[in-house]
Design an enzyme around this catalytic site. Sequence first.
Site, PDB file in Angstrom:
ATOM      1  N   ASP A  15      62.996  36.476  26.891  1.00  0.00           N
ATOM      2  CA  ASP A  15      62.899  36.782  28.312  1.00  0.00           C
ATOM      3  C   ASP A  15      63.436  35.617  29.145  1.00  0.00           C
ATOM      4  OD1 ASP A  15      60.822  34.865  28.137  1.00  0.00           O
ATOM      5  OD2 ASP A  15      59.306  36.415  27.842  1.00  0.00           O
ATOM      6  N   SER A  16      62.892  35.411  30.333  1.00  0.00           N
ATOM      7  CA  SER A  16      63.424  34.377  31.223  1.00  0.00           C
ATOM      8  C   SER A  16      63.204  32.967  30.684  1.00  0.00           C
ATOM      9  CB  SER A  16      62.797  34.492  32.618  1.00  0.00           C
ATOM     10  OG  SER A  16      61.383  34.378  32.547  1.00  0.00           O
TER      11      SER A  16
END
Length: 296
Positions: A15-16
Amino acid sequence: MGLTDRRQTIVLFGDSLTQRSFEPDRGWGAALAHLYGRRCDVYNRGFGGYNSTWCRSMLHELFPLLHPKDARPLLVTVLLGTNDAALPSAAPSASAFVALDEYVANLTSIVRHLQRAATHVVVMTPPCMDEHQRLRYQVEMYGADAMGVLDRTNENTGRYAAAAREVAAACGAPCVDLFARTQLASSGDGVGEGLFVDGIHFSAEGQRLVFDALRTCLQEMPGAVALDPDSMDPDWPFGPDMRAEPRAWRCTFAAHWRRRRGGGSICGVMRGFRRRLATAACTGLAVGYTLGRRIR
């Protein structure tokens, strides 16, 4: 032949926390790319805001099983769980919430697939968070519209981190326990203090922690020798090797390629005696040329 033929591949998937691993001057992914410079290409496949369900749906396109064996990534890291652990009652992060049992099923499927698609797979647990900083960040971002309640908690994220450790163990994959490491490395009185910029995403100190933890894992896991950048040949000879015999640079190229190929042929042309003879002749010509210039 092409840009990637002579380098192995490392893929960072998540993810981020993975997407932001290439932040200038501090990202853990950028540090890994520097560590493996001239030897491996490091691809960032981090997707901000994504959860394990969405990432699972991308597997077959990002990591197909149709590649020949020598085209498989050398290493894939998986870092998911921070968004899955969002509290279902706290909008807008709640839209990324994934129930714990579904997260386990997703992560298991992801790791199992990657173990077929890559040579090595490392699972990384979601880190802890700085809850106080997260609340302050809400006020900074939204002012009077800030919710005033946490969209995630360390207690809940800890459950997902424990599940990630269990999935890694069940799959026989090395695990970097970022949740435990970030808890222990907090610089102040609060959990996670000093490691994040908004309570969730890593600060420079947090990025260094992730890189150090991953590097330690790569040095200690089974197959560590194959992952040691110092044991890998570069894609092309290093400059000092080229300068050692500047007149015989073609032979330096050829010798380097033979070593990379484990003594295999060069373009299928020179083999055995003919190959050694050609190398010796090339070196002799270079030496003769140099001596001739000095005599003149």
